[in-house]
Design an enzyme around this catalytic site. Structure first.
Site, PDB file in Angstrom:
ATOM      1  N   LYS A 157       0.838  -1.214   0.000  1.00  0.00           N
ATOM      2  CA  LYS A 157       0.000   0.000   0.000  1.00  0.00           C
ATOM      3  C   LYS A 157       0.867   1.256   0.000  1.00  0.00           C
ATOM      4  O   LYS A 157       0.653   2.169  -0.799  1.00  0.00           O
ATOM      5  CB  LYS A 157      -0.895   0.001   1.247  1.00  0.00           C
ATOM      6  CG  LYS A 157      -1.509   1.349   1.573  1.00  0.00           C
ATOM      7  CD  LYS A 157      -2.384   1.318   2.809  1.00  0.00           C
ATOM      8  CE  LYS A 157      -1.748   1.734   4.104  1.00  0.00           C
ATOM      9  NZ  LYS A 157      -1.490   3.160   4.323  1.00  0.00           N
ATOM     10  N   ASN A 158       1.849   1.275   0.920  1.00  0.00           N
ATOM     11  CA  ASN A 158       2.607   2.507   1.111  1.00  0.00           C
ATOM     12  C   ASN A 158       3.620   2.770   0.012  1.00  0.00           C
ATOM     13  O   ASN A 158       4.274   3.812   0.005  1.00  0.00           O
ATOM     14  CB  ASN A 158       3.270   2.522   2.495  1.00  0.00           C
ATOM     15  CG  ASN A 158       2.229   2.745   3.585  1.00  0.00           C
ATOM     16  OD1 ASN A 158       1.078   3.083   3.289  1.00  0.00           O
ATOM     17  ND2 ASN A 158       2.624   2.552   4.839  1.00  0.00           N
TER      18      ASN A 158
ATOM     19  N   ARG B 153      -4.529  10.543   4.147  1.00  0.00           N
ATOM     20  CA  ARG B 153      -3.465  11.532   4.308  1.00  0.00           C
ATOM     21  C   ARG B 153      -2.440  11.495   3.174  1.00  0.00           C
ATOM     22  O   ARG B 153      -1.810  12.510   2.874  1.00  0.00           O
ATOM     23  CB  ARG B 153      -2.751  11.307   5.623  1.00  0.00           C
ATOM     24  CG  ARG B 153      -3.610  11.553   6.826  1.00  0.00           C
ATOM     25  CD  ARG B 153      -2.746  11.447   8.043  1.00  0.00           C
ATOM     26  NE  ARG B 153      -1.581  12.299   7.895  1.00  0.00           N
ATOM     27  CZ  ARG B 153      -1.555  13.574   8.242  1.00  0.00           C
ATOM     28  NH1 ARG B 153      -2.584  14.140   8.788  1.00  0.00           N
ATOM     29  NH2 ARG B 153      -0.458  14.291   8.052  1.00  0.00           N
TER      30      ARG B 153
ATOM     31  N   CYS C 148      -5.108  12.986  12.705  1.00  0.00           N
ATOM     32  CA  CYS C 148      -5.858  11.743  12.520  1.00  0.00           C
ATOM     33  C   CYS C 148      -5.732  10.942  13.789  1.00  0.00           C
ATOM     34  O   CYS C 148      -5.089  11.370  14.753  1.00  0.00           O
ATOM     35  CB  CYS C 148      -5.384  10.968  11.308  1.00  0.00           C
ATOM     36  SG  CYS C 148      -3.868  10.084  11.578  1.00  0.00           S
TER      37      CYS C 148
ATOM     38  N   ARG D 102       0.263  14.805  13.133  1.00  0.00           N
ATOM     39  CA  ARG D 102       0.863  14.627  11.812  1.00  0.00           C
ATOM     40  C   ARG D 102       0.938  15.905  10.976  1.00  0.00           C
ATOM     41  O   ARG D 102       0.309  16.004   9.918  1.00  0.00           O
ATOM     42  CB  ARG D 102       0.125  13.512  11.050  1.00  0.00           C
ATOM     43  CG  ARG D 102       0.105  12.210  11.832  1.00  0.00           C
ATOM     44  CD  ARG D 102      -0.602  11.096  11.114  1.00  0.00           C
ATOM     45  NE  ARG D 102       0.205  10.522  10.054  1.00  0.00           N
ATOM     46  CZ  ARG D 102      -0.168   9.482   9.310  1.00  0.00           C
ATOM     47  NH1 ARG D 102      -1.341   8.918   9.514  1.00  0.00           N
ATOM     48  NH2 ARG D 102       0.614   9.020   8.363  1.00  0.00           N
TER      49      ARG D 102
ATOM     50  N   ASP E  82       4.224   0.788  12.067  1.00  0.00           N
ATOM     51  CA  ASP E  82       3.062   0.140  11.455  1.00  0.00           C
ATOM     52  C   ASP E  82       2.927  -1.332  11.865  1.00  0.00           C
ATOM     53  O   ASP E  82       1.961  -1.998  11.481  1.00  0.00           O
ATOM     54  CB  ASP E  82       3.128   0.237   9.924  1.00  0.00           C
ATOM     55  CG  ASP E  82       2.945   1.662   9.436  1.00  0.00           C
ATOM     56  OD1 ASP E  82       2.612   2.537  10.254  1.00  0.00           O
ATOM     57  OD2 ASP E  82       3.148   1.909   8.221  1.00  0.00           O
TER      58      ASP E  82
ATOM     59  N   ILE F  47       7.281   7.245  17.101  1.00  0.00           N
ATOM     60  CA  ILE F  47       6.972   7.939  15.844  1.00  0.00           C
ATOM     61  C   ILE F  47       5.681   8.755  15.949  1.00  0.00           C
ATOM     62  O   ILE F  47       5.633   9.913  15.521  1.00  0.00           O
ATOM     63  CB  ILE F  47       6.847   6.934  14.668  1.00  0.00           C
ATOM     64  CG1 ILE F  47       8.096   6.029  14.576  1.00  0.00           C
ATOM     65  CG2 ILE F  47       6.618   7.666  13.336  1.00  0.00           C
ATOM     66  CD1 ILE F  47       9.386   6.712  14.214  1.00  0.00           C
TER      67      ILE F  47
ATOM     68  N   ARG G 239      -8.997  -0.231   4.354  1.00  0.00           N
ATOM     69  CA  ARG G 239      -8.111   0.780   3.747  1.00  0.00           C
ATOM     70  C   ARG G 239      -6.828   0.138   3.243  1.00  0.00           C
ATOM     71  O   ARG G 239      -6.261   0.586   2.243  1.00  0.00           O
ATOM     72  CB  ARG G 239      -7.692   1.812   4.810  1.00  0.00           C
ATOM     73  CG  ARG G 239      -8.598   2.947   5.050  1.00  0.00           C
ATOM     74  CD  ARG G 239      -7.908   3.969   5.937  1.00  0.00           C
ATOM     75  NE  ARG G 239      -6.581   4.283   5.432  1.00  0.00           N
ATOM     76  CZ  ARG G 239      -5.528   4.620   6.187  1.00  0.00           C
ATOM     77  NH1 ARG G 239      -5.644   4.711   7.481  1.00  0.00           N
ATOM     78  NH2 ARG G 239      -4.360   4.867   5.637  1.00  0.00           N
TER      79      ARG G 239
END
Ligand SMILES: CC(=O)N[C@H]1[C@@H](OP(=O)(O)OP(=O)(O)OC[C@H]2O[C@@H](n3ccc(=O)[nH]c3=O)[C@H](O)[C@@H]2O)O[C@H](CO)[C@@H](O)[C@@H]1O
Ligand SMILES: C=C(OP(=O)(O)O)C(=O)O
Length: 420
Positions: A22-23, A94, A118, A123, A307, A329, A399
């Protein structure tokens, strides 16, 4: 609204195919804004965030086509007809902020809604904006929007990031491909997804060196051209299913999984009592002995990924002894804790650290997903728990994870999606 019903207590065995990241795929689609030719991406995950990105790019004027009808091969091309990214899309996802740099570089202007906070943290995007200003953009904030102008184009510069932000690195990297002269991004993020973006941009004619080293050097070119590119496998999806094997005492082959992208996670899994082997086409994860508590701290790559924090915490909640998880983070990424505690976990949060006292077993309960990775930590807890877990707000999960219930059910999990 969909829910998952999970009946726990089954060891998982078999193969799970890891999809495209995804990223990475989200940024590679955005790279389509940098050329008037067609970019064809394969191994694109079929998830809600990709559908949102398609909508965003289409409203900028691009044509995004499903090449073979599977949704896994997308072509992006065509002229940009609108340089505004509206609130209703940016607030949903985002990663939409990443169109800012490419629109500015290509069209000399962009108007992008500020993403705002969020669930996991505030962020801010200050590093994205300061970096673009260093490249010569004029930026103002008005009515919740970022207005960026560079009518004469962008000019290369040396940008030192105060923190190795993934998104800021990506925005500045894409913007500087079309800037005049040389750009250096110092303290650039080193995540494998940045390497994937660099490889794709270079295949499109960009001139970028230094991926993975912490300093990216970009020699601007006049134009980029089309290319074909395969999205890298999703290391977070792979790490998540590795936790599923470990928490259920199972044995999974994660097809296309790569240990090289998951060093810190593999070390933590092994320390916790799982066995991890890199096979030719798969990462194999199994556990036969007891789970042991370990301490982890999230850090930028190559450290332990934020993550994976929620999923790993589910695992530690049933490990022998105590563990400490420190999140460095994001300032609010422990929302799974009260839900795990409702299932019988014993976790206390002190500032940015959580102390987990391992329990012998969890018990199924109705729980609520609060964000993408927190959702999966509750699935993992449900797979290990006695009895039935009902997970609501599954849209968070959709998502970023493709076909979760099918992938798990094929390996012996009792999980079903219920609509309405
Ligand atoms: C779509 C995507 O790829 N998302 C990933 C990306 O998010 P994202 O790119 O948003 O993450 P960043 O690396 O930018 O953020 C890391 C930290 O820096 C802060 N920050 C960031 C930019 C900025 O201008 N100012 C600032 O203060 C953030 O608030 C956060 O606390 O990397 C994160 C860190 O690996 C992952 O958790 C996300 O899954
Ligand atoms: C936090 C994540 O995504 P995003 O940056 O899109 O919120 C994630 O993938 O875990």
């Amino acid at each position: 609204m969909d829910r998952f019903i999970i009946r726990g207590g089954h060891r998982l065995h078999g193969d799970i195919v890891i999809g495209g990241a995804k990223n990475s795929a989200l940024k590679l689609l955005v790279a389509g804004l940098l050329t008037s030719e067609t970019l064809v991406l394969s191994n694109v995950p079929r998830i809600a965030d990709i559908r949102t990105m398609r909508t965003l790019l289409q409203q900028h004027g691009l044509t995004v086509e499903d090449v073979d009808g599977t949704g896994a091969v997308l072509s992006v091309g065509g002229p940009i007809t609108n340089t505004e990214a509206p609130y209703n899309i940016v607030s949903k996802m985002r990663a939409s902020i990443l169109v800012l740099g490419p629109l500015l570089a290509r069209c000399g202007e962009a108007r992008v809604s500020l993403p705002g906070g969020c669930a996991i943290g505030t962020r801010p995007v200050d590093m994205h904006l300061k970096g673009l200003e260093a490249l010569g953009a004029r930026i103002t904030l008005e009515n919740g929007y970022i207005n960026a102008q560079a009518p004469e184009g962008l000019t290369g510069a040396r940008i030192i990031l105060p923190f190795a932000s993934v998104g800021a690195t990506e925005n500045l990297l894409m913007a500087s491909c079309l800037a005049k002269g040389r750009t250096e991004i110092v303290n650039a993020a080193r995540e494998p997804e940045i390497g994937d973006l660099v490889a794709c941009l270079n295949a499109m004619g960009a001139r970028i060196t230094g991926a993975g080293s912490g300093t990216l050097v970009i020699d601007g070119v006049d134009a980029l051209h089309g290319a074909e590119y395969r999205v890298m496998p999703d290391r977070i999806e792979c790490g998540t299913y590795a936790c599923a094997a470990a928490i259920t005492g199972g044995d999974l082959r994660l097809i296309d999984g790569r240990a090289e992208h998951l060093g810190a996670v593999v070390r933590a899994l092994e320390e916790a009592g799982a066995e991890v082997f890199q096979e030719e086409d798969a990462l194999r994860v199994r556990r036969t002995g007891a789970l042991r508590g370990v301490d982890i701290m999230t850090e930028p790559y190559p450290g332990f990924p934020t993550d994976m924090q929620a999923q790993f915490m589910a695992l530690l909640s049933v490990a022998e002894g105590a563990s400490m998880v420190t999140e460095t983070i994001f300032e609010n990424r422990f929302m799974h804790v009260p839900e795990l505690n409702r299932m019988g976990a014993r976790i206390n949060v002190h500032g940015s650290s959580a102390i987990i006292r391992g329990v012998h077993s969890l018990s199924g309960a109705p729980v609520m997903a609060t964000d993408l990775r927190a959702s999966f930590s509750l699935i993992l807890a449900g797979l290990a728990a006695h009895g039935e877990t009902i997970l609501s707000r599954v849209y968070h999960l959709d998502r970023g994870y493709e076909a979760v219930e099918r992938k798990l059910a094929r390996c012996g999990a009792q999980i079903e999606r219920v609509s309405g």
